[in-house]
Design a protein around this motif. Sequence first.
Motif, short mmCIF file in Angstrom:
data_model
loop_
_atom_site.label_atom_id
_atom_site.label_comp_id
_atom_site.label_asym_id
_atom_site.label_seq_id
_atom_site.Cartn_x
_atom_site.Cartn_y
_atom_site.Cartn_z
N GLY A 1 1.60 8.72 -10.76
CA GLY A 1 1.98 7.57 -11.47
C GLY A 1 0.79 7.38 -11.97
O GLY A 1 -0.72 6.99 -11.81
N ILE A 2 1.12 6.15 -13.31
CA ILE A 2 -0.14 5.76 -14.07
C ILE A 2 -0.05 4.52 -14.24
O ILE A 2 -0.78 3.80 -14.76
CB ILE A 2 -0.70 6.60 -14.94
N ASP A 3 1.28 4.06 -14.01
CA ASP A 3 1.06 2.74 -14.27
C ASP A 3 1.41 1.80 -13.27
O ASP A 3 2.24 1.18 -12.93
CB ASP A 3 2.75 2.82 -14.96
N ARG B 1 12.15 1.74 -17.44
CA ARG B 1 13.62 2.65 -17.76
C ARG B 1 14.27 2.04 -17.38
O ARG B 1 14.23 1.85 -16.15
CB ARG B 1 13.42 4.06 -17.75
N ASP B 2 15.47 2.18 -17.81
CA ASP B 2 16.67 1.55 -17.31
C ASP B 2 16.91 1.76 -16.15
O ASP B 2 17.58 1.91 -15.61
CB ASP B 2 17.96 1.36 -18.52
N ASP B 3 17.70 3.76 -16.17
CA ASP B 3 17.60 4.15 -14.84
C ASP B 3 16.88 3.52 -14.05
O ASP B 3 17.24 3.21 -12.51
CB ASP B 3 18.03 5.44 -15.42
N ALA C 1 1.03 -1.08 0.08
CA ALA C 1 0.26 -0.29 -0.17
C ALA C 1 1.09 0.85 0.27
O ALA C 1 0.60 2.15 -1.07
CB ALA C 1 -0.75 0.19 1.37
N LEU C 2 2.52 1.13 1.09
CA LEU C 2 2.78 2.67 0.47
C LEU C 2 3.48 3.31 -0.62
O LEU C 2 3.30 3.27 -1.19
CB LEU C 2 3.85 2.20 1.39
N VAL C 3 4.28 1.59 -1.60
CA VAL C 3 4.24 1.88 -3.00
C VAL C 3 3.68 2.35 -3.43
O VAL C 3 3.91 2.96 -4.48
CB VAL C 3 4.25 0.12 -3.42
N VAL C 4 2.59 1.69 -3.76
CA VAL C 4 1.64 1.74 -4.16
C VAL C 4 0.52 3.71 -4.01
O VAL C 4 0.64 4.27 -5.06
CB VAL C 4 0.09 0.93 -4.98
N GLY C 5 0.50 4.17 -2.70
CA GLY C 5 0.31 4.70 -2.55
C GLY C 5 0.60 5.77 -2.93
O GLY C 5 0.37 7.38 -3.29
N VAL C 6 2.41 6.16 -2.16
CA VAL C 6 3.18 7.19 -2.37
C VAL C 6 2.68 7.38 -4.51
O VAL C 6 3.01 8.64 -5.12
CB VAL C 6 4.29 6.69 -2.36
N TYR C 7 3.33 6.49 -5.52
CA TYR C 7 3.00 6.07 -6.66
C TYR C 7 2.00 6.49 -7.61
O TYR C 7 2.12 8.13 -7.94
CB TYR C 7 3.43 4.50 -7.01
N GLY D 1 8.93 8.62 -11.24
CA GLY D 1 9.78 9.63 -11.17
C GLY D 1 10.46 10.57 -10.38
O GLY D 1 10.93 11.74 -11.27
N ALA D 2 9.82 10.85 -8.94
CA ALA D 2 10.52 12.16 -8.57
C ALA D 2 12.00 11.93 -8.47
O ALA D 2 13.26 11.25 -8.92
CB ALA D 2 9.76 11.46 -6.78
#
Length: 356
Positions: A70-72, A156-158, A59-65, A221-222
Amino acid sequence: MTSVLTDFAGTDVHDAVQNRLDDFFDERISLASAYGDNYRLLWEAAREASTGGKRFRPALVVGVYRDLGGIDIDSALRVATAFELLHTAFLLHDDVIDQDLVRRGVPNLVGSFAADATELGATPAAARTWGEASAILAGDLLIQAAQGFIARLTVRDDIRSRLLDLFDRSVFVTAAGELADVAFSARVRVPSLADVMAMTEQKTASYSFEAPLKAGAILAGAGTDTLEVLGEFGRLAGIAFQLRDDQLGVFGDAAVTGKSVINDLRNGKETPLIAHARSTAEWPRIAEALGDPDLSDEVGLLVRATLEECGARTFVDTLIDDHVSRAVDHVDGSSLPETLTAHLREVARHAVVRAA
């Protein structure tokens, strides 16, 4: 805390992560069948070990995203699933380290495998070895699988490289915390309160809060400033979370936590509760029982009462309140989007009022 996380990440995250876990374990169990019944049973037990959690790391991962635009969502859920697998792996290893046979009120992998071996005629020592070895192997396999989830992201690779570096550091730091925990419990060294607090940060805050929060931001991408704010918030909130966990390990309701409130005392766990008690006049009464593997429930409850009398419980309450307050102040003074700031405030406040 469940409602707070649902508001943060969305109602779909728990089920979506569960679906990915189901697909993963279905595949591994099918593949494992070709290598014998024991290996198949190991993967089935690993699947069982992954059930029943709150899924707050995903939930923390997706919530911040999401809060960072984020849309992916598919990629976010893959990263979220990786952190849930990592969490399960650490629980499996932790049960071996702590010599626990029960998790969430039922036999854990060590306990179930040892019981099966005993029924087949193994000696108690051999049965315990079988259970512990199985749990270690299962944990190792899940750590590798979690890393694979991130390595195969179509991003993206980076970004993939930064996520892998974050994941690697999380495992690295958590292992340091686990090693310190064992060293303190085994009396390899007597820790100060500062030592115990550092261990608390390393063991839990890194992989449970700091890394999931940063992972969602990296995927979105933050920039560096956002990652620094989320990292410090995660460190403070994660310490508060673990402090509460330490309290529940002694003062919790076993019917709710699923674990004995005496086990941490039997295992000689060095927590801030114990570090504070060591500085009080009541310490000799606690010291003679701490780490006694044969500690009875009756004596254990007396030790628990002494910890309360000497002010240890109140001391840790103060530490928790301080870390939560600092975590909230940190995001309030940042340039994070207000929606994300509001969600993080609630996460910090509710992470420490849980009963399990």
